[in-house]
Design a protein around this motif. Structure first.
Motif, PDB file in Angstrom:
ATOM      1  N   ASP A  58      17.693  19.580  -2.022  1.00 22.83           N
ATOM      2  CA  ASP A  58      17.142  20.227  -3.216  1.00 22.83           C
ATOM      3  C   ASP A  58      16.225  19.282  -3.981  1.00 22.83           C
ATOM      4  O   ASP A  58      15.155  19.683  -4.466  1.00 22.83           O
ATOM      5  N   GLU A  59      16.652  18.008  -4.084  1.00 21.16           N
ATOM      6  CA  GLU A  59      15.818  17.027  -4.788  1.00 21.16           C
ATOM      7  C   GLU A  59      14.523  16.793  -4.020  1.00 21.16           C
ATOM      8  O   GLU A  59      13.456  16.634  -4.610  1.00 21.16           O
ATOM      9  N   ALA A  60      14.616  16.806  -2.695  1.00 21.73           N
ATOM     10  CA  ALA A  60      13.414  16.616  -1.874  1.00 21.73           C
ATOM     11  C   ALA A  60      12.411  17.740  -2.120  1.00 21.73           C
ATOM     12  O   ALA A  60      11.198  17.507  -2.209  1.00 21.73           O
ATOM     13  N   LEU A  61      12.918  18.975  -2.237  1.00 22.30           N
ATOM     14  CA  LEU A  61      12.033  20.111  -2.469  1.00 22.30           C
ATOM     15  C   LEU A  61      11.334  20.024  -3.821  1.00 22.30           C
ATOM     16  O   LEU A  61      10.221  20.531  -3.988  1.00 22.30           O
ATOM     17  N   SER A  62      11.975  19.387  -4.770  1.00 24.98           N
ATOM     18  CA  SER A  62      11.323  19.201  -6.076  1.00 24.98           C
ATOM     19  C   SER A  62      10.316  18.052  -6.024  1.00 24.98           C
ATOM     20  O   SER A  62       9.277  18.088  -6.699  1.00 24.98           O
ATOM     21  N   ARG A  63      10.603  17.047  -5.194  1.00 24.23           N
ATOM     22  CA  ARG A  63       9.702  15.896  -5.106  1.00 24.23           C
ATOM     23  C   ARG A  63       8.362  16.276  -4.466  1.00 24.23           C
ATOM     24  O   ARG A  63       7.317  15.709  -4.801  1.00 24.23           O
ATOM     25  N   ILE A  64       8.386  17.205  -3.522  1.00 27.39           N
ATOM     26  CA  ILE A  64       7.132  17.548  -2.856  1.00 27.39           C
ATOM     27  C   ILE A  64       6.142  18.227  -3.801  1.00 27.39           C
ATOM     28  O   ILE A  64       4.951  18.324  -3.493  1.00 27.39           O
ATOM     29  N   LEU A  65       6.652  18.684  -4.940  1.00 26.79           N
ATOM     30  CA  LEU A  65       5.759  19.266  -5.943  1.00 26.79           C
ATOM     31  C   LEU A  65       5.061  18.187  -6.760  1.00 26.79           C
ATOM     32  O   LEU A  65       4.083  18.467  -7.457  1.00 26.79           O
ATOM     33  N   GLU A  66       5.580  16.936  -6.656  1.00 26.70           N
ATOM     34  CA  GLU A  66       5.071  15.856  -7.495  1.00 26.70           C
ATOM     35  C   GLU A  66       4.115  14.923  -6.751  1.00 26.70           C
ATOM     36  O   GLU A  66       3.263  14.287  -7.378  1.00 26.70           O
ATOM     37  N   TYR A  67       4.243  14.833  -5.427  1.00 31.04           N
ATOM     38  CA  TYR A  67       3.458  13.862  -4.666  1.00 31.04           C
ATOM     39  C   TYR A  67       2.839  14.503  -3.414  1.00 31.04           C
ATOM     40  O   TYR A  67       3.469  15.346  -2.777  1.00 31.04           O
ATOM     41  N   PRO A  68       1.652  14.035  -3.038  1.00 23.75           N
ATOM     42  CA  PRO A  68       1.049  14.464  -1.763  1.00 23.75           C
ATOM     43  C   PRO A  68       1.506  13.525  -0.645  1.00 23.75           C
ATOM     44  O   PRO A  68       0.777  12.624  -0.221  1.00 23.75           O
ATOM     45  N   GLU A  93      22.009  21.462   5.441  1.00 28.35           N
ATOM     46  CA  GLU A  93      22.018  21.026   6.826  1.00 28.35           C
ATOM     47  C   GLU A  93      20.625  20.572   7.244  1.00 28.35           C
ATOM     48  O   GLU A  93      19.626  21.096   6.775  1.00 28.35           O
ATOM     49  N   LYS A  94      20.562  19.579   8.143  1.00 28.18           N
ATOM     50  CA  LYS A  94      19.298  18.899   8.466  1.00 28.18           C
ATOM     51  C   LYS A  94      18.209  19.853   8.917  1.00 28.18           C
ATOM     52  O   LYS A  94      17.055  19.730   8.525  1.00 28.18           O
ATOM     53  N   TYR A  95      18.585  20.849   9.760  1.00 25.18           N
ATOM     54  CA  TYR A  95      17.566  21.767  10.244  1.00 25.18           C
ATOM     55  C   TYR A  95      17.066  22.685   9.124  1.00 25.18           C
ATOM     56  O   TYR A  95      15.904  23.085   9.098  1.00 25.18           O
ATOM     57  N   GLU A  96      17.983  23.006   8.204  1.00 27.36           N
ATOM     58  CA  GLU A  96      17.578  23.844   7.071  1.00 27.36           C
ATOM     59  C   GLU A  96      16.599  23.095   6.172  1.00 27.36           C
ATOM     60  O   GLU A  96      15.644  23.678   5.647  1.00 27.36           O
ATOM     61  N   ILE A  97      16.814  21.776   6.008  1.00 25.27           N
ATOM     62  CA  ILE A  97      15.883  20.967   5.214  1.00 25.27           C
ATOM     63  C   ILE A  97      14.499  21.001   5.841  1.00 25.27           C
ATOM     64  O   ILE A  97      13.488  21.240   5.164  1.00 25.27           O
ATOM     65  N   ALA A  98      14.458  20.781   7.156  1.00 25.84           N
ATOM     66  CA  ALA A  98      13.165  20.793   7.850  1.00 25.84           C
ATOM     67  C   ALA A  98      12.488  22.150   7.709  1.00 25.84           C
ATOM     68  O   ALA A  98      11.278  22.248   7.464  1.00 25.84           O
ATOM     69  N   ASP A 104       0.811  -1.224   0.000  1.00 29.99           N
ATOM     70  CA  ASP A 104       0.000   0.000   0.000  1.00 29.99           C
ATOM     71  C   ASP A 104       0.841   1.268   0.000  1.00 29.99           C
ATOM     72  O   ASP A 104       0.305   2.374  -0.058  1.00 29.99           O
ATOM     73  N   LEU A 105       2.179   1.115   0.085  1.00 29.40           N
ATOM     74  CA  LEU A 105       3.068   2.267   0.141  1.00 29.40           C
ATOM     75  C   LEU A 105       3.766   2.498  -1.189  1.00 29.40           C
ATOM     76  O   LEU A 105       4.135   1.555  -1.884  1.00 29.40           O
ATOM     77  N   HIS A 106       3.984   3.757  -1.513  1.00 28.15           N
ATOM     78  CA  HIS A 106       4.801   4.140  -2.660  1.00 28.15           C
ATOM     79  C   HIS A 106       5.954   4.977  -2.121  1.00 28.15           C
ATOM     80  O   HIS A 106       5.776   6.119  -1.725  1.00 28.15           O
ATOM     81  N   ILE A 107       7.158   4.359  -2.068  1.00 26.12           N
ATOM     82  CA  ILE A 107       8.319   5.011  -1.479  1.00 26.12           C
ATOM     83  C   ILE A 107       9.067   5.782  -2.557  1.00 26.12           C
ATOM     84  O   ILE A 107       9.487   5.231  -3.577  1.00 26.12           O
ATOM     85  N   VAL A 108       9.227   7.089  -2.313  1.00 27.02           N
ATOM     86  CA  VAL A 108       9.929   7.973  -3.249  1.00 27.02           C
ATOM     87  C   VAL A 108      11.258   8.374  -2.620  1.00 27.02           C
ATOM     88  O   VAL A 108      11.315   8.735  -1.439  1.00 27.02           O
ATOM     89  N   ARG A 109      12.338   8.327  -3.415  1.00 22.50           N
ATOM     90  CA  ARG A 109      13.665   8.652  -2.909  1.00 22.50           C
ATOM     91  C   ARG A 109      14.062  10.084  -3.272  1.00 22.50           C
ATOM     92  O   ARG A 109      13.657  10.614  -4.305  1.00 22.50           O
TER      93      ARG A 109
END
Length: 332
Positions: free
Chosen positions: A37-47, A61-66, A27-32
């Motif tokens: 920067d890649e994570a910020l682009s992925r959030i535009l593609e999936y809910p 840095e980890k806190y900057e990502i969050a 039931d899961l679709h795991i996106v890498r």
């Protein structure tokens, strides 16, 4: 059934493969994503329902990502889980919580802890989705009810309007006249203004019905009613069918002089119809008799007394040969 997407942010493929194996679920679709920067682009593609971040990633840095994920509308409400290889001090943990991190998972990974935590957040996600769907359904129902209520009000207003009209002539009916005569009388008393009332009777209408038939009589009533309506001088004036061949007109802020002018206009308007009336002793066309009363009241008289005076004036008009009007003036 649509799979639920979650995002794994880690630059180490072996770590991602380990997480994928531990989280294996049809039931899961795991996106890498291998970088912030890649994570910020992925959030535009999936809910995404959940985002897991390896805090040892280079670059951003980890806190900057969050902070970046929390600032984007697409991911502002998505739970963030930090995966770290070391126990963090209280200061760093609280800083993560302040930036929206909901929990920490420590390495080496405990499969049961990982799956239980992920399952918990996925269940919360499903509940939010269900709540959101129920909210949308409720909003749709509310909108539907608002539309139905508006239609109900419109229909109710139309029924109210129809209930106040005479079915034959289209003028206001007796009930509407009675209600508004009292209202206009009270208004005249409050404002200390004059109020006039006319009662109009079609001369020898019974003879007309007997001679021409009831269908012709109904047509005559409609034509006379329209001509009387057109003879009124202001939008505030009210005319109604009082019953049978009688009509009444309420003239707010009108004294005896104004009432006399309206009465003459009515008589002239009916005469211009030139409806043949061979059974009338007073004319060869349909005519009317009018009784008028005017009152300048300080509250000592009543609407009933004004109506009685107009009726008495109509009696005088009939007594004096019909096809005329008579006026009585009352002063409190």
């Amino acid at each position: 059934m649509q799979k639920t997407p979650i995002l794994l942010i880690d630059d180490q493929k072996e770590n991602v493969l380990t997480l994928e194996s531990l989280l294996a679920n049809p039931d899961l679709h795991i996106v890498r994503a291998e970088s912030g920067d890649e994570a910020l682009s992925r959030i535009l593609e999936y809910p995404f329902a959940l985002i897991l971040i390896d805090v040892q990633m280079p670059g951003m840095e980890k806190y900057e990502i969050a902070e970046q994920l929390r600032s984007r509308s697409q991911s502002s409400s998505v739970p963030l889980l930090f995966i770290t290889a070391a126990r963090l001090d209280r200061e760093h943990m609280f800083k993560g919580y302040e930036l929206g991190v909901v929990d920490y998972i420590f390495k080496p990974l405990e499969p049961q802890i990982l799956t239980r935590k992920v399952t918990l957040f996925l269940e919360l996600h499903r509940q939010r989705q269900q709540l959101s769907e129920k909210t949308r359904e409720l909003d749709a129902k509310i909108l539907e009810l608002e539309v139905l209520y508006k239609e109900f009000e419109e229909r109710n207003a139309e029924l109210e309007r129809l209930s106040s009209l005479d079915g034959l002539t289209g003028l206001f009916n007796r009930r509407y006249f009675d209600d508004n005569l009292v209202k206009e009388w009270k208004q005249a008393v409050r404002n200390n203004t004059e109020l006039s009332l006319l009662i109009v009777d079609i001369d020898y209408f019974k003879n007309y019905n007997d001679y021409y038939g009831h269908l012709a009589g109904d047509d005559c009533l409609r034509k006379v009613a329209q001509s009387l309506y057109e003879a009124l001088m202001r939008p505030s004036d009210i005319i109604a069918r009082y019953g049978g061949e009688e009509f009444t007109a309420i003239l707010p802020n009108t004294g005896s002089g104004g009432a006399a002018r309206v009465a003459r206009r009515m008589m002239e308007s009916v005469a211009q119809l030139a409806i043949e009336h061979q059974a009338s002793p007073v004319a060869d066309t349909v005519t009317v008799s009018i009784g008028a009363a005017s009152s300048f009241s300080d509250g000592k008289l009543s609407a009933t007394s004004l109506l009685g005076r107009a009726d008495k004036a109509l009696y005088e008009a009939k007594k004096n040969g019909r096809n005329c009007f008579r006026m009585t003036a009352a002063k409190a």
